[in-house]
Enzyme design. Structure first.
Site, PDB file in Angstrom:
ATOM      1  N   SER A  43     107.289  61.205  75.728  1.00  0.00           N
ATOM      2  CA  SER A  43     107.885  61.527  77.027  1.00  0.00           C
ATOM      3  C   SER A  43     107.914  63.045  77.177  1.00  0.00           C
ATOM      4  O   SER A  43     108.946  63.640  77.446  1.00  0.00           O
ATOM      5  CB  SER A  43     109.290  60.940  77.135  1.00  0.00           C
ATOM      6  OG  SER A  43     110.179  61.611  76.268  1.00  0.00           O
ATOM      7  N   HIS A 161     109.957  54.862  75.000  1.00  0.00           N
ATOM      8  CA  HIS A 161     109.892  54.672  73.554  1.00  0.00           C
ATOM      9  C   HIS A 161     109.909  53.209  73.118  1.00  0.00           C
ATOM     10  O   HIS A 161     109.815  52.915  71.937  1.00  0.00           O
ATOM     11  CB  HIS A 161     111.048  55.417  72.861  1.00  0.00           C
ATOM     12  CG  HIS A 161     110.879  56.913  72.896  1.00  0.00           C
ATOM     13  ND1 HIS A 161     111.805  57.786  72.387  1.00  0.00           N
ATOM     14  CD2 HIS A 161     109.875  57.684  73.375  1.00  0.00           C
ATOM     15  CE1 HIS A 161     111.388  59.029  72.549  1.00  0.00           C
ATOM     16  NE2 HIS A 161     110.226  58.995  73.156  1.00  0.00           N
ATOM     17  N   GLN A 169     116.398  56.576  77.758  1.00  0.00           N
ATOM     18  CA  GLN A 169     115.569  56.613  76.550  1.00  0.00           C
ATOM     19  C   GLN A 169     116.317  56.513  75.223  1.00  0.00           C
ATOM     20  O   GLN A 169     115.872  55.817  74.326  1.00  0.00           O
ATOM     21  CB  GLN A 169     114.731  57.894  76.578  1.00  0.00           C
ATOM     22  CG  GLN A 169     113.738  58.040  75.465  1.00  0.00           C
ATOM     23  CD  GLN A 169     112.896  59.295  75.630  1.00  0.00           C
ATOM     24  OE1 GLN A 169     111.983  59.331  76.435  1.00  0.00           O
ATOM     25  NE2 GLN A 169     113.222  60.342  74.883  1.00  0.00           N
ATOM     26  N   GLU A 170     117.430  57.236  75.095  1.00  0.00           N
ATOM     27  CA  GLU A 170     118.058  57.298  73.764  1.00  0.00           C
ATOM     28  C   GLU A 170     119.573  57.264  73.804  1.00  0.00           C
ATOM     29  O   GLU A 170     120.206  57.982  74.579  1.00  0.00           O
ATOM     30  CB  GLU A 170     117.644  58.596  73.043  1.00  0.00           C
ATOM     31  CG  GLU A 170     116.166  58.666  72.769  1.00  0.00           C
ATOM     32  CD  GLU A 170     115.719  60.059  72.332  1.00  0.00           C
ATOM     33  OE1 GLU A 170     116.558  60.876  71.927  1.00  0.00           O
ATOM     34  OE2 GLU A 170     114.506  60.315  72.410  1.00  0.00           O
ATOM     35  N   GLU A 211     111.228  55.552  67.291  1.00  0.00           N
ATOM     36  CA  GLU A 211     111.992  56.453  66.427  1.00  0.00           C
ATOM     37  C   GLU A 211     112.832  55.708  65.395  1.00  0.00           C
ATOM     38  O   GLU A 211     113.719  56.283  64.766  1.00  0.00           O
ATOM     39  CB  GLU A 211     112.871  57.354  67.298  1.00  0.00           C
ATOM     40  CG  GLU A 211     112.008  58.181  68.249  1.00  0.00           C
ATOM     41  CD  GLU A 211     112.798  59.022  69.232  1.00  0.00           C
ATOM     42  OE1 GLU A 211     113.960  58.690  69.506  1.00  0.00           O
ATOM     43  OE2 GLU A 211     112.227  60.014  69.723  1.00  0.00           O
ATOM     44  N   ASP A 249     120.441  60.669  75.573  1.00  0.00           N
ATOM     45  CA  ASP A 249     119.276  61.345  76.139  1.00  0.00           C
ATOM     46  C   ASP A 249     118.583  60.368  77.084  1.00  0.00           C
ATOM     47  O   ASP A 249     117.650  59.662  76.679  1.00  0.00           O
ATOM     48  CB  ASP A 249     118.302  61.813  75.048  1.00  0.00           C
ATOM     49  CG  ASP A 249     117.037  62.423  75.664  1.00  0.00           C
ATOM     50  OD1 ASP A 249     117.019  62.642  76.897  1.00  0.00           O
ATOM     51  OD2 ASP A 249     116.065  62.677  74.911  1.00  0.00           O
ATOM     52  N   GLU A 294     121.857  64.886  77.123  1.00  0.00           N
ATOM     53  CA  GLU A 294     120.581  65.620  77.204  1.00  0.00           C
ATOM     54  C   GLU A 294     119.747  65.058  78.353  1.00  0.00           C
ATOM     55  O   GLU A 294     119.701  63.835  78.541  1.00  0.00           O
ATOM     56  CB  GLU A 294     119.863  65.408  75.862  1.00  0.00           C
ATOM     57  CG  GLU A 294     118.433  65.913  75.798  1.00  0.00           C
ATOM     58  CD  GLU A 294     117.769  65.493  74.475  1.00  0.00           C
ATOM     59  OE1 GLU A 294     118.481  65.277  73.470  1.00  0.00           O
ATOM     60  OE2 GLU A 294     116.530  65.365  74.463  1.00  0.00           O
ATOM     61  N   ASP A 321     116.273  69.621  77.628  1.00  0.00           N
ATOM     62  CA  ASP A 321     115.092  69.325  76.800  1.00  0.00           C
ATOM     63  C   ASP A 321     113.850  69.486  77.686  1.00  0.00           C
ATOM     64  O   ASP A 321     113.245  70.567  77.715  1.00  0.00           O
ATOM     65  CB  ASP A 321     115.197  67.915  76.205  1.00  0.00           C
ATOM     66  CG  ASP A 321     113.916  67.471  75.506  1.00  0.00           C
ATOM     67  OD1 ASP A 321     113.084  68.337  75.185  1.00  0.00           O
ATOM     68  OD2 ASP A 321     113.726  66.261  75.290  1.00  0.00           O
ATOM     69  N   LYS A 346     112.206  72.118  70.186  1.00  0.00           N
ATOM     70  CA  LYS A 346     111.045  71.408  69.630  1.00  0.00           C
ATOM     71  C   LYS A 346     109.918  72.431  69.526  1.00  0.00           C
ATOM     72  O   LYS A 346     109.475  72.981  70.548  1.00  0.00           O
ATOM     73  CB  LYS A 346     110.609  70.289  70.572  1.00  0.00           C
ATOM     74  CG  LYS A 346     111.577  69.115  70.691  1.00  0.00           C
ATOM     75  CD  LYS A 346     111.180  68.239  71.861  1.00  0.00           C
ATOM     76  CE  LYS A 346     111.925  66.927  71.913  1.00  0.00           C
ATOM     77  NZ  LYS A 346     111.782  66.291  73.254  1.00  0.00           N
ATOM     78  N   HIS A 374     113.061  66.040  66.422  1.00  0.00           N
ATOM     79  CA  HIS A 374     111.787  65.343  66.174  1.00  0.00           C
ATOM     80  C   HIS A 374     111.105  65.019  67.508  1.00  0.00           C
ATOM     81  O   HIS A 374     111.693  65.235  68.571  1.00  0.00           O
ATOM     82  CB  HIS A 374     112.053  64.053  65.387  1.00  0.00           C
ATOM     83  CG  HIS A 374     112.832  63.002  66.140  1.00  0.00           C
ATOM     84  ND1 HIS A 374     113.067  61.743  65.659  1.00  0.00           N
ATOM     85  CD2 HIS A 374     113.446  63.042  67.361  1.00  0.00           C
ATOM     86  CE1 HIS A 374     113.766  61.040  66.533  1.00  0.00           C
ATOM     87  NE2 HIS A 374     114.011  61.804  67.561  1.00  0.00           N
ATOM     88  N   LYS A 398     118.211  66.289  65.689  1.00  0.00           N
ATOM     89  CA  LYS A 398     118.076  64.968  66.311  1.00  0.00           C
ATOM     90  C   LYS A 398     116.863  64.294  65.689  1.00  0.00           C
ATOM     91  O   LYS A 398     115.727  64.684  65.951  1.00  0.00           O
ATOM     92  CB  LYS A 398     117.892  65.122  67.823  1.00  0.00           C
ATOM     93  CG  LYS A 398     117.840  63.763  68.511  1.00  0.00           C
ATOM     94  CD  LYS A 398     117.812  63.871  70.009  1.00  0.00           C
ATOM     95  CE  LYS A 398     116.416  63.890  70.551  1.00  0.00           C
ATOM     96  NZ  LYS A 398     116.340  63.516  71.971  1.00  0.00           N
TER      97      LYS A 398
HETATM   98  C1  2PG Z   1     113.094  63.509  73.522  1.00  0.00           C
HETATM   99  C2  2PG Z   1     112.057  63.136  72.503  1.00  0.00           C
HETATM  100  C3  2PG Z   1     112.496  62.952  71.105  1.00  0.00           C
HETATM  101  P1  2PG Z   1     109.581  62.653  73.099  1.00  0.00           P
HETATM  102  O1  2PG Z   1     112.946  63.250  74.712  1.00  0.00           O
HETATM  103  O2  2PG Z   1     114.054  64.163  73.172  1.00  0.00           O
HETATM  104  O3  2PG Z   1     113.437  61.985  70.880  1.00  0.00           O
HETATM  105  O4  2PG Z   1     111.130  62.230  72.941  1.00  0.00           O
HETATM  106  O5  2PG Z   1     109.170  63.316  71.864  1.00  0.00           O
HETATM  107  O6  2PG Z   1     108.865  61.373  73.384  1.00  0.00           O
HETATM  108  O7  2PG Z   1     109.521  63.609  74.266  1.00  0.00           O
HETATM  109 MG    MG Z   2     114.843  64.469  75.225  1.00  0.00          MG
END
Ligand code: 2PG
Ligand code: MG
Length: 426
Positions: A43, A161, A169-170, A211, A249, A294, A321, A346, A374, A398
């Site tokens: 994503s 994911h 997503q998370e 993940e 997130d 996030e 992010d 990242k 990650h 994370k």
């Molecule tokens: C996020 C990440 C990691 P991706 O959005 O924070 O968990 O997802 O690496 O797919 O962007």
């Molecule tokens: Mg994110």
């Protein structure tokens, strides 16, 4: 006498989803070798550094990285041969200039980052320093002591994911009440296992997503994971909000509809405006022990973000992010718009170690938390991000909680904790 780069050589390796990524080996003229690999996201934000793909549909569905490797092995190798590693920022700068585009699309952010990290690792080994110590020294980072990042573990995932899970997503456990990192990791993992039992009791499946988090199909709403998580924490013997809190997130860019300017929550069968999303988060924050949020809104919904921050910034950490993509320019804009009080970091979003540290520094000058992360799609077993997080005293990493490429990060973090307890003034 300065130590110089003898060669940099890149090759394709496989990332955690079975598609290629780039690994680089840097050799110094004293014979020391450093190897590093780069991850990529599923994503990914629209404003990230370019990941150069081959685009040849006959190979890995167009996702090969031979071009990126070739760029390392020809143009970058030629430029860097003979460069002293002591002046590390110059090495990154030479590659940025050689690329010459704002988002590294000519040589590829994946090509450039692989070299940046491999050279850093070789330089650290050459000085006989742990990587995290070398990073701190090299970038002149000054902190009173080492303060290790705590685990932020994805325990339920959906969005891009996983299939047939939440739109968001998370859903994560942030562990903050433990006496040590090894204990924090244990608390997080035990709560993750406890969540498995809670899901099973509810008749939900416990298949995992990209993940290692559960991706149960048939959840009734995007809110439903929250109550399950609180139950899992309690049943594992920990105190929700005191020992372990919830992080979110949603990765809202992925369900934002640009035409109608609404956020489409398929689970609920609803389209919400930016203001309604803020209202939803406020309600959740009242009901559950939420520590961080996030990408609660889309990556270019700047006014929405300002509104969001005004509404909840006093009680939770609002993390950028996709909004900020580890890029100083985007973080500056977020500061000016008063949109965040924490930054997700990242390395591959920006494409060099030096620029990553610049972003951290800027955020820390403003008191922002740093969460080093990650990637969801293609991780590798390289735990480089952990050394970065340790070097900058990041609040959280994370990662995880399961699958080899994820636990490699926690194993590295626990090894560093042991190392530092043996020699705290390293
Ligand atoms: C996020 C990440 C990691 P991706 O959005 O924070 O968990 O997802 O690496 O797919 O962007
Ligand atoms: Mg994110």
């Amino acid at each position: 006498m300065s130590v110089k780069i003898r060669s940099v050589v890149a090759r394709e390796i496989l990332a955690s989803d079975g598609s290629p990524t780039v690994e680089c080996r840097a050799t110094l003229d004293n014979g020391i070798i450093g190897t590093a690999s780069v991850p990529y996201g599923v994503s990914a934000g629209a404003h990230e550094a370019c990941m150069l793909l081959d685009g040849n549909r006959n190979r890995y569905n167009g996702k090969g990285m031979q071009k990126a490797c070739a760029n390392v092995n020809s143009q970058i190798a030629k430029k860097l041969a003979g460069q002293p590693v002591e002046n590390f920022s110059k090495i990154d700068q030479l590659m940025i200039t050689l690329d010459g585009t704002p988002n590294k699309k000519r040589l590829g952010g994946n090509a450039i980052l692989s070299v940046s990290l491999a050279v850093a690792r070789a330089a650290a080994a050459s000085k006989k320093l742990p990587l995290y110590t070398w990073i701190r020294k090299t970038f002149g980072l000054k902190y009173p002591s080492w303060s290790l990042p705590k685990p932020m573990m994805v325990v339920i995932e959906g969005g891009k994911h996983a299939d047939d899970s939440t739109d968001m997503q998370e859903f994560l456990f942030s562990v903050h009440g433990a006496p040590s990192i090894a204990e924090a990791v244990r608390w997080g993992e035990e709560s993750y296992q406890s969540l498995k039992r809670v899901l099973k009791t509810q008749g939900l499946n416990t298949n995992v997503g990209n993940e290692g988090a559960y991706a149960p199909s048939g959840l009734s709403s995007n809110e439903s994971p929250l109550a399950l998580m609180v139950e899992a924490i309690t049943k594992a013997g920990f105190r929700p909000g005191r020992d372990i809190s919830i992080s979110l997130d949603p990765a809202a860019s992925e369900f934002y509809d640009k035409h109608s300017h609404t956020y489409i929550l398929k689970r609920e069968g609803k389209g919400l405006t930016s203001a309604q999303m803020v209202g939803l988060y406020q309600e959740w924050i009242r009901k559950y022990p939420i520590l961080t949020l996030e990408d609660g809104l889309a990556e270019d919904d700047w006014d929405g973000w300002a509104h969001l921050y005004k509404a909840i910034g006093g009680s939770v950490r609002v993390i950028g992010d996709d909004l900020t993509v580890t890029n100083v320019l985007r973080v500056k804009k977020a500061i000016q718009k008063k949109a965040i009080n924490a930054v997700l970091i990242k390395l591959n979003q920006i494409g060099t170690l030096s620029e990553t540290i610049d972003t951290v520094r800027l955020g820390q000058q403003h008191g922002f938390w740093q969460v080093v992360s990650h990637r969801g799609g293609g991780e590798t077993n390289d735990p480089f991000l952990v050394d970065v997080a340790v070097a900058v005293n990041a609040e959280y990493i994370k990662v995880g909680p399961a699958r080899g490429e994820r636990v490699a990060k926690y194993n590295r973090l626990m090894a560093i904790e042991q190392e530092l307890s043996a020699r705290p003034h390293a």
